[in-house]
Write an enzyme that holds these catalytic residues in place. Structure first.
Site, PDB file in Angstrom:
ATOM      1  N   ASP A  13      -7.365  76.080  -2.327  1.00  0.00           N
ATOM      2  CA  ASP A  13      -6.689  74.835  -1.945  1.00  0.00           C
ATOM      3  C   ASP A  13      -7.302  73.904  -3.332  1.00  0.00           C
ATOM      4  OD1 ASP A  13      -5.352  72.743  -0.319  1.00  0.00           O
ATOM      5  OD2 ASP A  13      -7.369  71.915   0.048  1.00  0.00           O
ATOM      6  N   ASP A  15      -6.848  69.568  -3.030  1.00  0.00           N
ATOM      7  CA  ASP A  15      -7.512  67.980  -2.625  1.00  0.00           C
ATOM      8  C   ASP A  15      -8.449  68.494  -1.670  1.00  0.00           C
ATOM      9  OD1 ASP A  15      -5.705  66.765  -3.867  1.00  0.00           O
ATOM     10  OD2 ASP A  15      -4.163  66.958  -2.703  1.00  0.00           O
ATOM     11  N   ASP A 173     -10.781  73.349   2.822  1.00  0.00           N
ATOM     12  CA  ASP A 173     -11.430  72.447   3.209  1.00  0.00           C
ATOM     13  C   ASP A 173     -11.284  72.048   4.828  1.00  0.00           C
ATOM     14  OD1 ASP A 173      -9.267  71.006   2.267  1.00  0.00           O
ATOM     15  OD2 ASP A 173     -10.536  69.060   2.227  1.00  0.00           O
TER      16      ASP A 173
END
Length: 220
Positions: A13, A15, A173
């Protein structure tokens, strides 16, 4: 001790995982709301809105500012302009990211970055932060018909990488990343320093957690 994973590829991922981009999001939204004569949304509130794509972010910010949803079209157009202007300006690569990516590459894994951020913005950000060379492929939220937490982006990326899902590590995240990975049949590790919609990340169903991406070597 972590269980060593038998891998041929990794999907990471962007961001909240590779780059701390909250400053960019806040700056762009501030400019949008100033343009539309709406109150600004505090950065702490914006953080919980990140991770589900630009549409969700813009609509959530409108609601938080008390703006009518019929302003969405104007907000979307303004956001594209303002985010393009600030993309990467207020963002920082997290400590441990470069060593972690080097470890993944050193294991000979094929690499993709899959994010709900639009593909163009994602590629520009990765290039500006000198992270682009680590990735064979980059897919944004506009690359497929559905976004994470739907498994389609991960399944399609596994196909593009030539890797079976069970041998493709997903690193993210948030619960979005974990849910998509579980549904796609991929092992998943979550970093503990990202956004996760304001919820405790260690409560998410994942195979393990990383306080730094550099810790990924323990799983390889």
């Amino acid at each position: 001790m972590p269980t060593r994973l038998d891998l041929t590829a990794a999907i990471v991922d962007l961001d909240g995982t590779l780059v701390h981009t909250l400053g960019d999001f806040s700056a762009a939204l501030d400019a949008v709301h100033d343009e539309l004569a709406l109150p600004r949304v505090p950065a702490g509130d914006v953080e919980s809105m990140v991770g589900k794509g630009s549409e969700h972010l813009i609509r959530s910010a409108l609601r938080a500012a008390g703006g009518p949803q019929d302003l969405y079209g104007a907000a979307w157009e303004a956001y594209q302009r303002h985010y393009d202007r600030v993309n990467g300006e207020y963002a920082e690569v997290y400590a441990g990211v470069v060593p972690g990516l080097r470890l993944l590459r050193a294991r000979g894994l094929r690499m993709a970055c899959v994010t709900n951020k639009p593909t163009g913005f994602a590629k520009e950000l990765l290039a500006s932060k000198q992270l682009a060379p680590f990735f064979d492929l980059v897919f944004g939220g506009d690359a497929f018909a559905r976004k994470k937490p739907d498994p389609e982006p991960l399944r399609r990326t596994c196909e593009a990488l030539g890797s079976r899902p069970g041998r493709t590590l997903v690193i993210g995240d948030s619960s979005n990343d974990a849910a998509a990975a579980r549904a796609a049949g991929c092992p998943v590790l979550l970093v503990t320093y990202g956004y996760n919609h304001g919820e405790p990340v260690r409560a998410v169903d994942a195979d393990g957690f990383l306080d730094s991406l550099a810790e990924v070597g323990d799983w390889l």
